[in-house]
Design a protein around this motif. Structure first.
Motif, PDB file in Angstrom:
ATOM      1  N   PRO A 375      69.657  27.321 -21.884  1.00  0.00           N
ATOM      2  CA  PRO A 375      68.973  26.080 -21.463  1.00  0.00           C
ATOM      3  C   PRO A 375      67.545  26.352 -20.993  1.00  0.00           C
ATOM      4  O   PRO A 375      67.262  27.381 -20.375  1.00  0.00           O
ATOM      5  CB  PRO A 375      69.848  25.572 -20.318  1.00  0.00           C
ATOM      6  N   CYS A 376      66.658  25.396 -21.290  1.00  0.00           N
ATOM      7  CA  CYS A 376      65.251  25.555 -20.915  1.00  0.00           C
ATOM      8  C   CYS A 376      64.999  25.006 -19.516  1.00  0.00           C
ATOM      9  O   CYS A 376      65.825  24.287 -18.943  1.00  0.00           O
ATOM     10  CB  CYS A 376      64.353  24.821 -21.900  1.00  0.00           C
ATOM     11  N   GLY A 377      63.857  25.354 -18.973  1.00  0.00           N
ATOM     12  CA  GLY A 377      63.415  24.758 -17.724  1.00  0.00           C
ATOM     13  C   GLY A 377      62.807  23.392 -17.996  1.00  0.00           C
ATOM     14  O   GLY A 377      62.943  22.820 -19.083  1.00  0.00           O
ATOM     15  N   SER A 378      62.098  22.854 -16.998  1.00  0.00           N
ATOM     16  CA  SER A 378      61.453  21.558 -17.174  1.00  0.00           C
ATOM     17  C   SER A 378      59.994  21.666 -16.736  1.00  0.00           C
ATOM     18  O   SER A 378      59.509  22.750 -16.413  1.00  0.00           O
ATOM     19  CB  SER A 378      62.185  20.478 -16.375  1.00  0.00           C
ATOM     20  N   THR A 379      59.299  20.546 -16.728  1.00  0.00           N
ATOM     21  CA  THR A 379      57.863  20.521 -16.463  1.00  0.00           C
ATOM     22  C   THR A 379      57.515  19.283 -15.628  1.00  0.00           C
ATOM     23  O   THR A 379      58.388  18.509 -15.231  1.00  0.00           O
ATOM     24  CB  THR A 379      57.081  20.439 -17.786  1.00  0.00           C
ATOM     25  N   ILE A 380      56.213  19.080 -15.446  1.00  0.00           N
ATOM     26  CA  ILE A 380      55.757  17.864 -14.780  1.00  0.00           C
ATOM     27  C   ILE A 380      55.857  16.645 -15.699  1.00  0.00           C
ATOM     28  O   ILE A 380      55.706  15.513 -15.243  1.00  0.00           O
ATOM     29  CB  ILE A 380      54.308  18.004 -14.284  1.00  0.00           C
ATOM     30  N   GLY A 381      56.119  16.869 -17.001  1.00  0.00           N
ATOM     31  CA  GLY A 381      56.128  15.768 -17.958  1.00  0.00           C
ATOM     32  C   GLY A 381      57.129  14.671 -17.635  1.00  0.00           C
ATOM     33  O   GLY A 381      56.746  13.499 -17.462  1.00  0.00           O
ATOM     34  N   PRO A 382      58.435  14.980 -17.554  1.00  0.00           N
ATOM     35  CA  PRO A 382      59.399  13.929 -17.220  1.00  0.00           C
ATOM     36  C   PRO A 382      59.137  13.295 -15.855  1.00  0.00           C
ATOM     37  O   PRO A 382      59.397  12.098 -15.665  1.00  0.00           O
ATOM     38  CB  PRO A 382      60.734  14.681 -17.234  1.00  0.00           C
ATOM     39  N   ILE A 383      58.613  14.084 -14.914  1.00  0.00           N
ATOM     40  CA  ILE A 383      58.332  13.547 -13.578  1.00  0.00           C
ATOM     41  C   ILE A 383      57.206  12.520 -13.644  1.00  0.00           C
ATOM     42  O   ILE A 383      57.309  11.424 -13.073  1.00  0.00           O
ATOM     43  CB  ILE A 383      57.954  14.696 -12.619  1.00  0.00           C
ATOM     44  N   THR A 384      56.133  12.847 -14.352  1.00  0.00           N
ATOM     45  CA  THR A 384      54.995  11.926 -14.467  1.00  0.00           C
ATOM     46  C   THR A 384      55.392  10.661 -15.224  1.00  0.00           C
ATOM     47  O   THR A 384      55.014   9.543 -14.843  1.00  0.00           O
ATOM     48  CB  THR A 384      53.826  12.625 -15.182  1.00  0.00           C
ATOM     49  N   ALA A 385      56.165  10.843 -16.300  1.00  0.00           N
ATOM     50  CA  ALA A 385      56.620   9.674 -17.053  1.00  0.00           C
ATOM     51  C   ALA A 385      57.468   8.757 -16.190  1.00  0.00           C
ATOM     52  O   ALA A 385      57.372   7.520 -16.272  1.00  0.00           O
ATOM     53  CB  ALA A 385      57.415  10.135 -18.274  1.00  0.00           C
ATOM     54  N   THR A 386      58.304   9.346 -15.342  1.00  0.00           N
ATOM     55  CA  THR A 386      59.183   8.554 -14.479  1.00  0.00           C
ATOM     56  C   THR A 386      58.398   7.835 -13.395  1.00  0.00           C
ATOM     57  O   THR A 386      58.666   6.664 -13.087  1.00  0.00           O
ATOM     58  CB  THR A 386      60.242   9.466 -13.837  1.00  0.00           C
ATOM     59  N   ARG A 387      57.414   8.507 -12.812  1.00  0.00           N
ATOM     60  CA  ARG A 387      56.644   7.890 -11.722  1.00  0.00           C
ATOM     61  C   ARG A 387      55.768   6.742 -12.200  1.00  0.00           C
ATOM     62  O   ARG A 387      55.662   5.707 -11.552  1.00  0.00           O
ATOM     63  CB  ARG A 387      55.768   8.936 -11.021  1.00  0.00           C
ATOM     64  N   LEU A 388      55.085   6.941 -13.347  1.00  0.00           N
ATOM     65  CA  LEU A 388      54.068   5.979 -13.758  1.00  0.00           C
ATOM     66  C   LEU A 388      54.450   5.162 -14.983  1.00  0.00           C
ATOM     67  O   LEU A 388      53.802   4.155 -15.277  1.00  0.00           O
ATOM     68  CB  LEU A 388      52.748   6.716 -14.039  1.00  0.00           C
ATOM     69  N   GLY A 389      55.466   5.588 -15.735  1.00  0.00           N
ATOM     70  CA  GLY A 389      55.816   4.877 -16.954  1.00  0.00           C
ATOM     71  C   GLY A 389      54.841   5.102 -18.089  1.00  0.00           C
ATOM     72  O   GLY A 389      54.854   4.363 -19.081  1.00  0.00           O
TER      73      GLY A 389
END
Length: 427
Positions: A375-389
């Motif tokens: 399994p891979c790690g994650s990034t700021i990408g899903p977090i930013t998408a979730t916060r701002l849409g």
């Protein structure tokens, strides 16, 4: 194929950037310094911000920095193009009561920060760097230069070491920094001296350990670049260089560089991607453009975020750890990162947009996906998408030795990422 002189110069500039950025606080300061030298205005969160269009600005919050360029014809519904990265790296952080030692050795008490490859920190010259909070209310940066070392136990005293090395995180990761009696020494004095302040004035500190060696180009045809903190200063540097050169055309979006702290810990801080920093800045930018909540939502609906972080190149000694088909390699272009479980935010529309920006900048691209059993790690990408849409695409450059004290990248990839960032900022 030999890398171009421009790419080599870019790598040397990255070496300068990393050398000036041993901690996230230094990295944020270096981002601001470079952009100020390029004509950006540094703003303070305590002050009122200008509302005029056509401005170039940067603001620092702790170990994070956000910079943006507002086109002269921007309106309340002009979208943003956010190039996101992070300033922190895995390693060690200085503990309270940091001066320790035994048997005539002076040691530094440290704790593990994030998920470093512990053995990669052995037998290297290391530096302490970070910020000091002083009695008079000032906060200053400190950097000791080469001061510490984690010496490995000789093979004569551990004959089985080549059969497997497992370091105890408490007892076997405390670096030496001198000789003497710990009761008569103070490692904070070394930090204070580097910042030209008194150790007695230090009331608090956020200090990390960093590799003291400079980044270097090497290998056949100068293909490789090795350095500490490529995860993720390689992306921060690419964003800075691209934003410095950015000149918005008519109808262009607002170009934003967001360099967050604490990604290696999950991003949940006031200066991390899960915190309010980017949203706070964008609200103030749109307030200056006369936008209400509805106009901001319309702007966000047309906006993009490129979440740029390093990814794994196929490793020639461990090919089986990678996907059997999708195997990016150094020197063949930046990567598009995909994951079915949303560890990365890329989707079909984002994939198409990324390829368009790559084509526009004349850059080849590769895909990255994990082996199903790794399994891979994650990034700021899903977090930013979730916060701002905001629609978000996860990208980066392929590297080897991720989370090592010294990581390995391809020289051409570093420059190519900057070229794509320039096309992305253009909209």
């Amino acid at each position: 194929m030999p890398v171009t002189p421009v790419a080599l110069a870019h790598a040397e500039d990255l070496a300068d950037f990393v050398a000036a950025s041993p901690s996230s606080y230094h990295a944020a300061a270096e981002v601001a310094r470079r952009l100020e030298d390029a004509g950006f205005t540094r703003l303070d969160e305590h002050d009122a911000w200008p509302s005029a269009t056509g401005g170039r600005y940067v603001v620092v919050r702790d170990g994070a920095a956000i910079a943006w360029v507002v086109p002269a014809d921007a309106t309340a519904t002009t979208p943003v193009q956010v190039f996101g990265a992070h300033t922190d790296s895995p390693g060690f952080k200085l503990k309270p009561q940091p001066t320790t030692g035994v048997r005539g050795w002076l040691q530094a008490a440290v704790e593990v920060y994030g998920g470093p490859l512990l053995n990669s920190w052995l037998d290297r010259e290391l530096r302490l760097a970070g910020r000091l909070a002083l009695a008079d209310g000032r906060v200053v940066l400190a950097d000791t230069g080469a001061l510490l070392r984690l010496p490995q136990l000789a093979i004569h005293l551990d004959r089985g070491v080549n059969n497997g090395l497992a370091l105890d995180k408490q007892t076997e990761t405390q670096p030496v920094w001198g000789l003497g009696d710990p009761s008569e020494a103070d490692i904070l004095a070394e930090l204070a001296a580097s910042a030209e302040v008194s150790a007695s004035d230090i009331r608090g500190y956020d200090v990390v350990v960093a590799d003291a060696a400079r980044g270097a180009v090497f290998g056949k045809d100068s293909a490789f670049f090795a350095s500490g903190r490529l995860d993720d200063l390689a992306s921060v540097h690419a964003g800075v260089v691209a934003l410095q050169a950015h000149e918005p055309a008519a109808g262009a979006p607002i170009a934003v560089l967001a360099a967050f702290d604490h990604e290696e810990l999950g991003s949940e801080s006031r200066s991390g991607a899960a915190g309010p920093f980017l949203e706070d800045v964008l609200e103030r930018v749109y307030d200056g453009l006369g936008a209400d909540a509805s106009a901001r939502r319309r702007a966000y609906a047309a906006s993009w975020c490129l979440s740029s972080d390093v990814g794994h190149s196929v490793h020639p000694n461990y090919v089986g750890r990678h996907d059997p088909v999708v195997q990016p390699v150094l020197g063949s272009g930046p990567i598009l990162k995909l994951n079915a479980n949303q560890r990365y935010a890329t989707d079909a529309v984002g994939s198409a947009a990324w390829r368009e920006w790559c084509e526009r900048s004349g850059v080849a691209t590769q895909e990255f996906v994990s082996n199903n059993g790794v399994p891979c790690g994650s990034t700021i990408g899903p977090i930013t998408a979730t916060r701002l849409g905001i629609r978000t695409v996860d990208v980066g450059i392929p590297i080897l030795s991720m989370h090592s004290a010294r990581e390995l990248a391809g020289v051409s990839d570093l420059h190519d990422l900057t070229r794509v960032a320039g096309a992305f900022f253009a909209g």
